[in-house]
Structures are given as C-alpha cells and as structure tokens.
Scaffold this active site. Structure first.
Site: not given
Ligand code: NVA
Ligand code: CP
Length: 305
Positions: A52, A54-55, A103, A130, A133, A222, A226-227, A262-263, A290
C-alpha cells in the site's frame, strides 16, 4: 454509529452523510493546521497483508495529526491467519490498540477480525471491497459537482473490490450505475442483487464501453489485475484491451465528465497518460480525500468520544 467500518451498506444514507460532512470539516481543519487531537494517548494498529502507498500513508498521517500514534504492521510482521489465527490476533491487538485498520486478502478474515476485536475495525481493502476508497470517491465527486444528485457513474473494467464498494454505495445513495466489464469479469452477483433489490439506484451491466460511457458524469477505472492476481496480468491485458479509458472514450460521454481512479494506475493499460493528466482527471484530489474521509470515519468510531 456502528463499532466497525467494514462495508458501506452497513450504514444508512444519513450516517454516510454525517461522515462526509465531518470529512469536509476535518479537511478544512487539516489545511488550516488547526489543533485537533481526539486521539490523544490512543493508538491505531495498521495491519497490512498486501502492499500500500495511499492507505498506509493516509491512515498514519491522519491518525497522528489527530493526536494518536499509528503502528505499521507489514506483510512480514504478524502473519495474520498464517503465523497466528485471525481471532487470536484480534484479541491480542485490541488489548494494546484503541483501533485497528486492516488490509487483508480474504474478506472472511476481515469479518472475523471485527467479530473478535474489542476495538473498532476499519476495512482498508479486502479481495471483496474497499469502503474507505469509495467514501473518498463520493466526497471528491461532491466537491467537484457541488452535489451528488442525478449522477451517472460508469465503471470500466474488472468487477473487483472497488466496484463492489461502489455497488454498496449505490444501494444507499441514488444514482445510475453502469458497469462495463469483459464477459466473465463481472462483479459479484449477490452485490449486484443488493443494488437491484434496494430500489434506490438503477444498475446496468454491459460489455460495450462506447455506449456505457454515454451521458456519464463520472468515468472510473481500476487496474485489470488486482493485488493477488498479478500472475494473470498478461492474460488479462489481452482480454481487457478494449476497455481502456482513453481520450477517445472520454469524448464519447457527451458531457463534462470527471475521471476517477483509486490508484495505483498502470498508465498505458487501463488508462492512458493523457486521461490521467487531463483537466477532468481528479485522481489526486481523490487520493487526498482518502485521508479526510478516513479521519471522519475514525472520529465517528472513536470509543472514547
Ligand atoms: N483493485 C485494486 C485496488 C487497489 C487500491 C487491488 O485490489 O489491487
Ligand atoms: N487506493 C489505494 O488503496 O491505494 P494503496 O493500495 O496504495 O493503498
């Protein structure tokens, strides 16, 4: 106020507006560097099973600005659900800390954490949703448009955690929500039904980007992988290539449209450089919000207030 912030639809429209109004107030206080210390002598445990920027930064900066101390626990620290069970971590951490932000991968772990914690739990993203967000997102739309009435939101891309929280919001705040995803990558059916059964918003699912953005007040996208899905990135890139948000697609809205993401963004994949940098792109206001939205959520949950 509930004890946790896990899903947007756990809250009523009035409760969400209370949070948004507070977020606006706290944003002004932060910008004026006003003294505001509701978390004096309190601590926040921030549990991250995934990466992460931002979070982590927004929770830590926000909590410390509000007088508290935030502790970062990264993916290699406590091994939640691996080194130790979720329910044991919940009880141990909440003996030390007044609030937990987490998270996690598995949404069931988030629910278990909240069930066994004696301190409020804030969901900082799971594979399912999320919510923080999307509070920042709607705050950003509100700031830029002055209201959130009669919105058409078009979400372009993967039916993932981001869109699930948008759907939860749509089951509380009236809007027209259009989701445009490749076949087989649509959002969770139960969450779609939640919006449809709410009778609050209208929902449309399509596979055609050009028509989905028509009349949109907001175009949102987005990452395609995703992760936790990065091994599928190459395969997904082929499947999602027609769903890229580029200037040509933004021109098809026929309106003054805001672009949100959301970045982190993968420029050149789900969105082009030129859309990210366009005057209608409000992604950095969104990122800033955020912190203000989360500060409002945490103040509302503060058990000592
Ligand atoms: N959908 C993305 C959001 C990241 C803030 C993820 O879960 O990786
Ligand atoms: N948008 C968001 O949650 O960014 P991070 O994954 O960088 O925290």
């Amino acid at each position: 106020m509930k004890n946790n912030f896990l899903h947007i639809a756990d809250y009523s429209k009035n409760e969400l507006w209370d949070i948004l109004n507070l977020a606006k107030e706290l944003k002004a206080k932060f910008h004026n560097r006003e003294d505001f210390k509701p978390f004096k002598d309190q601590s926040l445990a921030m549990i991250f099973a995934k990466p992460s920027a931002r979070t982590r930064i927004s929770f830590e900066t926000g909590f410390e600005w509000m007088g508290g101390h935030a502790i970062y626990l990264g993916p290699n620290d406590i091994g939640i659900g691996k080194r130790e069970s979720v329910k044991d971590i919940a009880r141990v951490v909440s003996r030390y800390n007044d609030m937990i932000m987490a998270r996690l991968f598995d949404h069931k772990h988030m629910l278990e954490l909240a069930e066994f914690s004696n301190s409020p739990v804030v969901n900082g993203l799971t594979d399912y949703n999320h919510p923080c967000q999307i509070m920042a997102d709607i705050m950003t739309v509100w700031e830029h448009r002055g209201n959130v009435d009669d919105l058409k939101i078009t979400y372009m891309g993967d039916g993932n955690n981001i869109v699930h929280s948008w759907l939860q919001l749509a089951s509380v705040f009236p809007m027209h929500f259009a989701c445009c995803s490749p076949s087989g990558y649509e959002p969770d059916e139960k969450t779609i039904s939640m919006v449809q059964n709410s009778g609050v918003s209208t929902f449309e699912l399509s596979h055609n980007p050009a028509t989905a953005v028509n009349g949109a007040d907001v175009v949102y996208t987005d990452v395609w992988a995703s992760m936790g899905q990065k091994a599928e990135a190459e395969e997904r890139e082929k499947i999602f290539s027609d769903f890229q948000v580029n200037e040509g697609l933004m021109d098809k809205t026929g309106k003054d449209t805001l672009f949100l993401h959301c970045l982190p963004a993968e420029r050149g994949r789900e969105v082009t450089d030129s859309v990210m940098e366009a005057s209608y792109s409000v992604v950095f206001d969104e990122a800033e919000n955020r912190m203000h939205a989360q500060n409002a959520i945490m103040v509302s949950l503060n058990k000592f207030r």
